[in-house]
Write a protein that holds these residues in place. Structure first.
Motif, mmCIF file in Angstrom:
data_model
loop_
_atom_site.group_PDB
_atom_site.id
_atom_site.type_symbol
_atom_site.label_atom_id
_atom_site.label_comp_id
_atom_site.label_asym_id
_atom_site.label_seq_id
_atom_site.Cartn_x
_atom_site.Cartn_y
_atom_site.Cartn_z
ATOM 1 N N HIS A 173 0.838 -1.199 0.000
ATOM 2 C CA HIS A 173 0.000 0.000 0.000
ATOM 3 C C HIS A 173 0.870 1.245 0.000
ATOM 4 O O HIS A 173 1.905 1.305 0.670
ATOM 5 C CB HIS A 173 -0.903 -0.009 1.230
ATOM 6 C CG HIS A 173 -2.106 0.874 1.096
ATOM 7 N ND1 HIS A 173 -2.032 2.247 1.161
ATOM 8 C CD2 HIS A 173 -3.411 0.576 0.863
ATOM 9 C CE1 HIS A 173 -3.237 2.764 1.013
ATOM 10 N NE2 HIS A 173 -4.088 1.780 0.829
ATOM 11 N N SER A 220 0.502 4.130 1.363
ATOM 12 C CA SER A 220 0.691 4.787 2.655
ATOM 13 C C SER A 220 1.747 4.076 3.489
ATOM 14 O O SER A 220 2.513 4.717 4.212
ATOM 15 C CB SER A 220 -0.641 4.843 3.417
ATOM 16 O OG SER A 220 -1.124 3.537 3.680
ATOM 17 N N TRP A 264 5.181 5.032 2.112
ATOM 18 C CA TRP A 264 5.546 6.369 2.582
ATOM 19 C C TRP A 264 5.967 6.341 4.044
ATOM 20 O O TRP A 264 6.987 6.923 4.424
ATOM 21 C CB TRP A 264 4.390 7.345 2.387
ATOM 22 C CG TRP A 264 4.593 8.609 3.162
ATOM 23 C CD1 TRP A 264 3.934 9.019 4.287
ATOM 24 C CD2 TRP A 264 5.571 9.637 2.899
ATOM 25 N NE1 TRP A 264 4.425 10.222 4.728
ATOM 26 C CE2 TRP A 264 5.430 10.619 3.894
ATOM 27 C CE3 TRP A 264 6.542 9.796 1.919
ATOM 28 C CZ2 TRP A 264 6.222 11.749 3.933
ATOM 29 C CZ3 TRP A 264 7.331 10.931 1.951
ATOM 30 C CH2 TRP A 264 7.166 11.892 2.948
ATOM 31 N N ASN A 265 5.206 5.657 4.890
ATOM 32 C CA ASN A 265 5.454 5.685 6.328
ATOM 33 C C ASN A 265 6.803 5.092 6.716
ATOM 34 O O ASN A 265 7.380 5.472 7.745
ATOM 35 C CB ASN A 265 4.329 4.965 7.073
ATOM 36 C CG ASN A 265 3.057 5.786 7.135
ATOM 37 O OD1 ASN A 265 3.103 7.008 7.133
ATOM 38 N ND2 ASN A 265 1.916 5.118 7.169
ATOM 39 N N ARG A 299 10.321 10.321 4.446
ATOM 40 C CA ARG A 299 9.431 10.716 5.538
ATOM 41 C C ARG A 299 10.237 10.988 6.809
ATOM 42 O O ARG A 299 9.964 11.952 7.531
ATOM 43 C CB ARG A 299 8.396 9.628 5.807
ATOM 44 C CG ARG A 299 7.440 9.988 6.939
ATOM 45 C CD ARG A 299 6.626 8.789 7.393
ATOM 46 N NE ARG A 299 5.697 9.182 8.437
ATOM 47 C CZ ARG A 299 6.020 9.282 9.725
ATOM 48 N NH1 ARG A 299 7.262 9.033 10.127
ATOM 49 N NH2 ARG A 299 5.114 9.648 10.614
ATOM 50 N N LEU A 334 1.899 14.611 3.851
ATOM 51 C CA LEU A 334 0.934 14.115 4.684
ATOM 52 C C LEU A 334 1.383 14.307 6.075
ATOM 53 O O LEU A 334 2.558 14.435 6.251
ATOM 54 C CB LEU A 334 0.738 12.635 4.458
ATOM 55 C CG LEU A 334 0.090 12.287 3.191
ATOM 56 C CD1 LEU A 334 -1.178 12.607 2.810
ATOM 57 C CD2 LEU A 334 0.659 11.061 2.768
ATOM 58 N N THR A 351 -2.711 16.973 2.129
ATOM 59 C CA THR A 351 -3.580 16.142 1.292
ATOM 60 C C THR A 351 -4.820 16.932 0.890
ATOM 61 O O THR A 351 -5.174 17.926 1.535
ATOM 62 C CB THR A 351 -4.031 14.883 2.057
ATOM 63 O OG1 THR A 351 -4.736 15.282 3.248
ATOM 64 C CG2 THR A 351 -2.832 14.035 2.439
ATOM 65 N N ASN A 369 -5.834 5.933 -0.257
ATOM 66 C CA ASN A 369 -4.645 6.406 0.434
ATOM 67 C C ASN A 369 -4.953 7.619 1.289
ATOM 68 O O ASN A 369 -4.410 7.776 2.371
ATOM 69 C CB ASN A 369 -3.553 6.761 -0.570
ATOM 70 C CG ASN A 369 -2.928 5.521 -1.166
ATOM 71 O OD1 ASN A 369 -3.125 4.425 -0.686
ATOM 72 N ND2 ASN A 369 -2.165 5.721 -2.230
ATOM 73 N N ASP A 383 -6.331 6.620 4.662
ATOM 74 C CA ASP A 383 -5.289 6.111 5.553
ATOM 75 C C ASP A 383 -4.491 7.250 6.158
ATOM 76 O O ASP A 383 -4.197 7.262 7.345
ATOM 77 C CB ASP A 383 -4.338 5.184 4.785
ATOM 78 C CG ASP A 383 -4.990 3.852 4.469
ATOM 79 O OD1 ASP A 383 -6.066 3.583 5.041
ATOM 80 O OD2 ASP A 383 -4.430 3.102 3.659
ATOM 81 N N VAL A 384 -4.146 8.211 5.319
ATOM 82 C CA VAL A 384 -3.342 9.328 5.801
ATOM 83 C C VAL A 384 -4.121 10.183 6.780
ATOM 84 O O VAL A 384 -3.613 10.587 7.816
ATOM 85 C CB VAL A 384 -2.861 10.173 4.611
ATOM 86 C CG1 VAL A 384 -2.271 11.495 5.090
ATOM 87 C CG2 VAL A 384 -1.818 9.403 3.820
#
Length: 230
Positions: free
Chosen positions: A77, A79, A82-83, A88, A105, A111, A206, A209-210
């Motif tokens: 996924h 997100s 990214w996490n 990040r 985010l 966003t 997404n 989720d963010v």
């Protein structure tokens, strides 16, 4: 990026779109590959129905790729990618150190709103957000059309690890082309009129989720930016 490059990027996005503090745009793109070994196929089969790498790209205002992570399997996924990314972590450290007014985010990534009414402050915010974010889609388009092995119609006939290396090299060559003026941000692909339909190309899954992760401070910052557009 140097501090001068951060400033130049912010000025460009504000002048062109009215969105303040933008230091880059981030998005994911699928790079199609041949089916890997059977025991790994479930990891690489994405929700679009083919085997791929899910590559995260961050670009600046000149279509340069400032960060690329193509190591992740297609089922991953966006997100999550990214996490756990180094990008990040860098932005998190800058934010925790007290820096503000830099957005990719959470507090340091802005966003769009999921649901808006035409003409409302949220819709105005989303339109400006889409104008600013459109450059990452142009960057990905230039990258894949220049190095057509990355196109879904072609696919990479290699193992996932080798395909990751190829994607990274293509990104480096893409930047070299820009730096040596064989390609520039003034090409036809740079038209600001493309893809401005109220975050048409944003993955709403997404966004949810963010937004579930983001804290109250992040929401307040976005509200302040939205209000400034009215």
């Amino acid at each position: 990026m140097t501090e001068a490059e951060y400033t130049e990027c912010k000025e460009y996005f504000f002048e062109k779109t009215g969105f303040p503090g933008v230091i880059g745009c981030v998005d994911g793109t699928h790079i199609k590959i041949l089916a890997p070994r059977k025991q790994y196929q479930h990891l690489y089969y994405n929700r679009k129905g083919f085997f791929s790498l899910n590559a995260m790209i961050v670009c600046d205002h000149k279509l340069r790729i400032r960060y690329m992570d193509a190591r992740h399997a297609g089922s991953g996924h966006g997100s999550l990618i990214w996490n756990i990314s180094h990008a990040r972590r860098i932005l998190r450290e800058r934010y925790d150190a007290g820096e503000r007014n830099f957005w990719l985010l959470e507090q340091f990534i802005m966003t769009p709103y999921r649901s808006t009414t035409e003409g409302s402050p949220k819709a105005i915010y989303n339109t400006k957000h889409a104008k600013a974010r459109n450059i990452i889609e142009r960057t990905t388009g230039v990258l894949k059309n220049s190095f057509r092995c990355l196109l879904a119609a072609r696919q990479l006939h290699y193992t996932p690890s080798k395909a990751t290396q190829i994607a990274n090299v293509c990104a480096a060559l893409h930047n070299i082309c820009i730096d040596f003026c064989s390609r520039s941000a003034n090409e036809d692909v740079h038209s600001q009129e493309q893809n401005l339909e109220n975050c048409e190309n944003i993955d709403c899954e997404n966004i949810d989720d963010v937004e579930n992760i983001a804290n109250m401070e992040a929401s307040q910052i976005r509200e302040q930016i939205k209000t400034s557009f009215v």
